[in-house]
Design a protein around this motif. Sequence first.
Motif, PDB file in Angstrom:
ATOM      1  N   ILE A   1      15.420 -53.637   1.160  1.00  0.00           N
ATOM      2  CA  ILE A   1      15.921 -54.087  -0.046  1.00  0.00           C
ATOM      3  C   ILE A   1      15.901 -55.397  -0.398  1.00  0.00           C
ATOM      4  CG2 ILE A   1      18.157 -54.195  -1.584  1.00  0.00           C
ATOM      5  CD1 ILE A   1      17.600 -51.367  -0.821  1.00  0.00           C
ATOM      6  N   ARG A   2      15.736 -56.061   0.280  1.00  0.00           N
ATOM      7  CA  ARG A   2      15.532 -57.481   0.042  1.00  0.00           C
ATOM      8  C   ARG A   2      14.144 -57.797  -0.603  1.00  0.00           C
ATOM      9  NH1 ARG A   2      16.579 -59.517   4.434  1.00  0.00           N
ATOM     10  NH2 ARG A   2      18.705 -60.196   4.036  1.00  0.00           N
ATOM     11  N   CYS A   3      13.168 -57.093   0.313  1.00  0.00           N
ATOM     12  CA  CYS A   3      11.572 -57.272  -0.258  1.00  0.00           C
ATOM     13  C   CYS A   3      11.672 -56.438  -1.543  1.00  0.00           C
ATOM     14  CB  CYS A   3      10.715 -56.703   0.809  1.00  0.00           C
ATOM     15  SG  CYS A   3       9.115 -57.096   0.708  1.00  0.00           S
ATOM     16  N   LEU A   4      12.276 -55.375  -1.991  1.00  0.00           N
ATOM     17  CA  LEU A   4      11.778 -54.503  -3.031  1.00  0.00           C
ATOM     18  C   LEU A   4      12.390 -55.414  -4.240  1.00  0.00           C
ATOM     19  CD1 LEU A   4      11.442 -51.939  -4.548  1.00  0.00           C
ATOM     20  CD2 LEU A   4      14.045 -51.262  -3.996  1.00  0.00           C
ATOM     21  N   ILE A   5      13.787 -55.893  -4.137  1.00  0.00           N
ATOM     22  CA  ILE A   5      14.260 -56.678  -5.168  1.00  0.00           C
ATOM     23  C   ILE A   5      13.169 -58.157  -5.513  1.00  0.00           C
ATOM     24  CG2 ILE A   5      16.284 -57.974  -5.951  1.00  0.00           C
ATOM     25  CD1 ILE A   5      16.397 -54.877  -5.934  1.00  0.00           C
ATOM     26  N   GLU A   6      12.881 -58.702  -4.408  1.00  0.00           N
ATOM     27  CA  GLU A   6      12.046 -59.942  -4.605  1.00  0.00           C
ATOM     28  C   GLU A   6      10.786 -59.269  -5.336  1.00  0.00           C
ATOM     29  OE1 GLU A   6      11.947 -61.404  -0.948  1.00  0.00           O
ATOM     30  OE2 GLU A   6      14.029 -62.436  -1.143  1.00  0.00           O
ATOM     31  N   THR A   7      10.178 -58.222  -4.933  1.00  0.00           N
ATOM     32  CA  THR A   7       8.910 -57.627  -5.371  1.00  0.00           C
ATOM     33  C   THR A   7       8.875 -57.458  -6.870  1.00  0.00           C
ATOM     34  OG1 THR A   7       8.154 -56.991  -3.182  1.00  0.00           O
ATOM     35  CG2 THR A   7       7.032 -56.191  -5.300  1.00  0.00           C
ATOM     36  N   LEU A   8      10.123 -56.928  -7.609  1.00  0.00           N
ATOM     37  CA  LEU A   8      10.199 -56.556  -8.573  1.00  0.00           C
ATOM     38  C   LEU A   8      10.519 -57.502  -9.552  1.00  0.00           C
ATOM     39  CD1 LEU A   8      12.499 -53.298  -7.956  1.00  0.00           C
ATOM     40  CD2 LEU A   8      10.200 -53.264  -8.725  1.00  0.00           C
TER      41      LEU A   8
END
Length: 368
Positions: free
Chosen positions: A261-268
């Motif tokens: 989730i952390r990586c997803l949000i940071e990527t977006l």
Amino acid sequence: MYLCGCKFMHYKIKDNQVEFVFPIKRESLYLKGTFTNWQVDEAFRFENRKNGCRLIKNLDEVNKIGNSGFIEYVIWDDEIQSPIEIAPLQAGHYFNNQCNGGVNQLLFLDTPSQRQLQEISEASEQSFLIKNQIEHFTSISQLANFRAVTGGQLKPGWLYRSYHPVMPSRSNHTELKVIEPLRQAAAMSLIEERRIESVVNLSDSEQALAHFMPSARDSYYKRCWLQGHVHSVPVAYETVYFMSDRNEALNDDELGFEDGIRCLIETLARSQGPYLIHCRLGSDRTGVMCAFLQLMAGASKKEIADNYLMTNQLGIGEYRSFRLLERALTAALGEACFFDGGGVTTMYMKRLKISDRCIEQARANLLC
């Protein structure tokens, strides 16, 4: 107490235990199911008794649902390497075994209603459906499991999900291997048509992409990858559905749920839309991550369920119950996530130490 009986076996639940009884003595019988990850486990071997054999387990040892949305199991004879056939089959008490074309028995912790049994029976029938010709699909979007993720304040036509456009998933499947390249070509065509700018790949590590992509033929997806617009956020099916309450990776080259989730949000937050999220089928890992973003946008439970269940039109001889997704989200976020998705997901992201700036930028990039 709930009792399930048939000609050859039954189980009964009392207090916090379930007892399985089988009227045959055999040293090689095991209970195998969703709770053993379909592996033979010595802790689930039947013990011989005077009139057959039995196995007693605590409920928390078996309480893991399958694609049907319920606990699934078979009685496995390890000597002949095959499940024991249980007959007669009772409608609503079994589900399609998506690996061998047989059926799995269902274990109910609470007495199912007749309506529930009917719904399970219909879902099981649907799960056997194989669609392997173009005319079986209403559109190329359905063929590619491609669609917009909608609901709440999500920008229209801005966030999409799909089947993997490059790496095949069913190329060895007897009935699906012919349509696999057409399915991937459809996904690729739609990605280019929507002018996807940033891709979140949930199935492949950066190392796997670096190994595979240089030799892949030229495509819109490959050009995105060469430009650094394909972002790897590798998580496992097991992780998103059954390990969403913690930050534990299933495999060394993957992320735990919280890191995912952390990586997803940071990527977006740091990339530009339109966005595409995909895994292999575009069903499970994609379904959970997209549902998290829908909750963040304030989508309703119905909007989330409708988008998730469209996967069952893919026609690959599999089925996904919304109960799977519901379990994953509530394990991570709590029951309140379907009533205040925006607030609950914001608190969750802050607990993961995602910065306010990052959260706000991701929201600005995705929401109206």
